[in-house]
Design a protein around this motif. Structure first.
Motif, PDB file in Angstrom:
ATOM      1  N   ILE A 171     -35.999  29.613  54.423  1.00 49.94           N
ATOM      2  CA  ILE A 171     -34.978  29.223  55.393  1.00 49.94           C
ATOM      3  C   ILE A 171     -35.161  30.043  56.665  1.00 49.94           C
ATOM      4  O   ILE A 171     -35.728  31.136  56.637  1.00 49.94           O
ATOM      5  CB  ILE A 171     -33.552  29.416  54.841  1.00 49.94           C
ATOM      6  CG1 ILE A 171     -33.259  30.895  54.592  1.00 49.94           C
ATOM      7  CG2 ILE A 171     -33.347  28.609  53.573  1.00 49.94           C
ATOM      8  CD1 ILE A 171     -31.791  31.179  54.266  1.00 49.94           C
ATOM      9  N   VAL A 188     -32.988  31.410  60.113  1.00 50.77           N
ATOM     10  CA  VAL A 188     -31.657  31.587  60.712  1.00 50.77           C
ATOM     11  C   VAL A 188     -31.821  32.284  62.055  1.00 50.77           C
ATOM     12  O   VAL A 188     -32.820  32.971  62.294  1.00 50.77           O
ATOM     13  CB  VAL A 188     -30.724  32.411  59.798  1.00 50.77           C
ATOM     14  CG1 VAL A 188     -30.503  31.704  58.477  1.00 50.77           C
ATOM     15  CG2 VAL A 188     -31.275  33.802  59.560  1.00 50.77           C
ATOM     16  N   HIS A 204     -26.072  32.629  55.049  1.00 45.83           N
ATOM     17  CA  HIS A 204     -27.058  31.548  54.881  1.00 45.83           C
ATOM     18  C   HIS A 204     -27.878  31.742  53.602  1.00 45.83           C
ATOM     19  O   HIS A 204     -28.218  30.769  52.938  1.00 45.83           O
ATOM     20  CB  HIS A 204     -27.965  31.469  56.114  1.00 45.83           C
ATOM     21  CG  HIS A 204     -27.371  30.676  57.230  1.00 45.83           C
ATOM     22  ND1 HIS A 204     -27.666  29.346  57.453  1.00 45.83           N
ATOM     23  CD2 HIS A 204     -26.461  31.012  58.184  1.00 45.83           C
ATOM     24  CE1 HIS A 204     -26.989  28.903  58.499  1.00 45.83           C
ATOM     25  NE2 HIS A 204     -26.245  29.905  58.984  1.00 45.83           N
ATOM     26  N   GLN A 250     -25.717  30.619  50.655  1.00 45.81           N
ATOM     27  CA  GLN A 250     -25.443  29.180  50.592  1.00 45.81           C
ATOM     28  C   GLN A 250     -26.710  28.342  50.434  1.00 45.81           C
ATOM     29  O   GLN A 250     -26.706  27.337  49.719  1.00 45.81           O
ATOM     30  CB  GLN A 250     -24.705  28.752  51.865  1.00 45.81           C
ATOM     31  CG  GLN A 250     -23.329  29.392  52.014  1.00 45.81           C
ATOM     32  CD  GLN A 250     -22.727  29.155  53.395  1.00 45.81           C
ATOM     33  OE1 GLN A 250     -23.171  28.264  54.130  1.00 45.81           O
ATOM     34  NE2 GLN A 250     -21.721  29.943  53.764  1.00 45.81           N
ATOM     35  N   ARG A 251     -27.800  28.764  51.063  1.00 50.30           N
ATOM     36  CA  ARG A 251     -28.974  27.889  51.147  1.00 50.30           C
ATOM     37  C   ARG A 251     -30.164  28.339  50.297  1.00 50.30           C
ATOM     38  O   ARG A 251     -30.992  27.505  49.893  1.00 50.30           O
ATOM     39  CB  ARG A 251     -29.436  27.786  52.608  1.00 50.30           C
ATOM     40  CG  ARG A 251     -28.405  27.207  53.548  1.00 50.30           C
ATOM     41  CD  ARG A 251     -28.805  27.432  54.994  1.00 50.30           C
ATOM     42  NE  ARG A 251     -30.144  26.920  55.294  1.00 50.30           N
ATOM     43  CZ  ARG A 251     -30.836  27.255  56.388  1.00 50.30           C
ATOM     44  NH1 ARG A 251     -30.319  28.112  57.267  1.00 50.30           N
ATOM     45  NH2 ARG A 251     -32.035  26.740  56.598  1.00 50.30           N
ATOM     46  N   LEU A 252     -30.266  29.649  50.003  1.00 52.71           N
ATOM     47  CA  LEU A 252     -31.469  30.140  49.352  1.00 52.71           C
ATOM     48  C   LEU A 252     -31.253  30.587  47.908  1.00 52.71           C
ATOM     49  O   LEU A 252     -32.033  30.238  47.012  1.00 52.71           O
ATOM     50  CB  LEU A 252     -32.064  31.305  50.157  1.00 52.71           C
ATOM     51  CG  LEU A 252     -33.472  31.747  49.759  1.00 52.71           C
ATOM     52  CD1 LEU A 252     -34.469  30.597  49.935  1.00 52.71           C
ATOM     53  CD2 LEU A 252     -33.915  32.950  50.592  1.00 52.71           C
ATOM     54  N   ALA A 258     -31.187  27.837  45.123  1.00 45.03           N
ATOM     55  CA  ALA A 258     -32.516  27.281  44.869  1.00 45.03           C
ATOM     56  C   ALA A 258     -33.396  28.296  44.145  1.00 45.03           C
ATOM     57  O   ALA A 258     -34.200  27.930  43.264  1.00 45.03           O
ATOM     58  CB  ALA A 258     -33.166  26.865  46.186  1.00 45.03           C
TER      59      ALA A 258
END
Length: 386
Positions: free
Chosen positions: A75, A77, A100, A103-105, A108
């Protein structure tokens, strides 16, 4: 936020690690990256993205993930988010980056590690294959074969599930029997790992394509130091304090693996057996009988032979005949040919051990004679050899 100097990225990484509840940061100045490391080994890498107003964050995965096609997209940012009232730019960047990542990494990353655990877990067919191979190890009143899956801590947050076999006794797995179980599993086509000083043997199906490097080092999963890891089974062979020393051991282990593969043999050496008897099924069986009865094979580098006598089987000039010696270090204590130089208590122990060897190995079709330098075992119907 200034990321052109390593100190700026390191400061950001420390702040991000604190907000994520990570354990520490590790700087790689040459690569221009900083790693955020969790206590369980999971790791994230932060790197500035040109023109250094953005930050790229990558989830670090074990090397096995690539072979299974598992990946986590990095990701990116901004390094210049708008600060909140009374918030400095540095604090705003750390908060924004940590949010971030959460929430995003991290979801996963967790999912990828879980998928890798499932793909590398032992299969039922592998366990059944090992059970069939070890069926020749007959249970005794004080021991027997056991096979199961056990979790093995690995770096990068991956707790591997390894298939493990051992000879169980009343108090602990038997170190004496482990090398012979590993040999049988290798003869059945499985890859094995014998952790240093352990009675357990980890095993797995070998990879379809042999990689150039089987053994590698990784940051120790249990704390400081470096683990020597077998990529075939996922098990740790041993942990070392010094990285260079660990790397040297890994290179040596890979050299031995390559030599065994080129020689097309299951075992280059087996403790308790001279080299010319390793491929002799009858004499391997003698070594297994002695080990499963609790006697220690001579040649394990993690056993104190000043305290624990070791047996060693070596050939006689006649086919179908072998000698079983009982060895105790230092050599002056007792050895074949110098028995009468030994202290009286050692001679008494020696005689008792010889009697135990003889009782164990006496059976129809096999003659045992106790001699001054050990016992002599003769197969009454030795196989014909070319």
């Amino acid at each position: 936020m200034e990321l052109s100097a390593p100190a700026g990225l390191e400061s950001l990484a420390r702040s991000v690690a604190e907000q994520l509840g990570a354990d520490r940061t590790e700087e790689d100045a040459d690569a221009g990256r900083v790693r955020v490391v969790y206590a369980d080994g999971r790791a994230l890498e932060l790197a500035p993205n040109r023109p250094r107003t953005r930050i790229t964050v990558t989830a670090v995965l074990p090397e096995q993930a690539t072979a299974h096609g598992i990946e986590v997209k990095a990701i990116t940012v901004t390094a210049l988010p708008r600060p909140r009232p009374s918030e400095s730019q540095a604090k705003a960047t750390a908060r924004h980056t940590a949010d971030h990542i959460r929430q995003r990494l991290l979801p996963a990353h967790t999912a990828a590690l879980a998928e890798l655990r499932e793909r590398t877990a032992p299969q039922v067919a592998t366990l059944q294959r090992a059970d069939a191979a070890l069926s020749g190890f007959l249970d005794r009143p004080r021991g027997g074969v056991a096979i199961s899956e056990q979790p093995v801590r690995r770096p990068l947050g991956l707790t591997a599930r390894c298939a493990v076999a051992w000879w169980h006794t009343l108090d602990r797995p038997s170190r004496a029997v482990a090398p012979f179980m590993a040999d049988v599993l290798r003869r059945a086509g499985l890859a094995t790992t014998e952790p240093h000083g352990s009675g357990y043997v980890s095993f797995a199906e070998p990879p379809a394509e042999q990689p150039d490097t089987r053994f590698r080092i990784a940051p120790a999963a249990g704390g400081k130091g470096w683990d020597l890891v077998d990529e075939f089974t996922g098990a740790c062979v041993q942990t070392y304090d010094d990285r260079e020393w660990a790397q040297g051991i890994a290179e040596s282990a890979n050299g031995e693996e390559d030599a065994a593969r080129r020689a097309a043999v299951a075992s280059m050496d087996l403790p308790g057996l001279s080299a010319d008897l390793i491929e002799d099924e009858q004499f391997r069986a003698l070594a297994v009988e002695l080990a499963t009865a609790g006697h220690m094979p001579y040649g394990l580098d993690d056993v104190d032979y000043t305290q624990t006598p070791g047996f060693h089987i070596y050939p006689s000039a006649e086919p179908g005949r072998a000698k079983v010696a009982r060895l105790l270090e230092p050599w002056g204590a007792i050895r074949p040919g110098a028995r009468f130089e030994a202290p009286e208590r050692e001679v008494e122990r020696y005689d008792k051990d010889m009697e135990a060897y003889a009782r164990l190995l006496t059976r129809p079709g096999q003659t045992v004679a106790v001699m001054l330098d050990g016992i002599q075992v003769t197969h009454n119907d030795p196989p014909n050899r070319p």
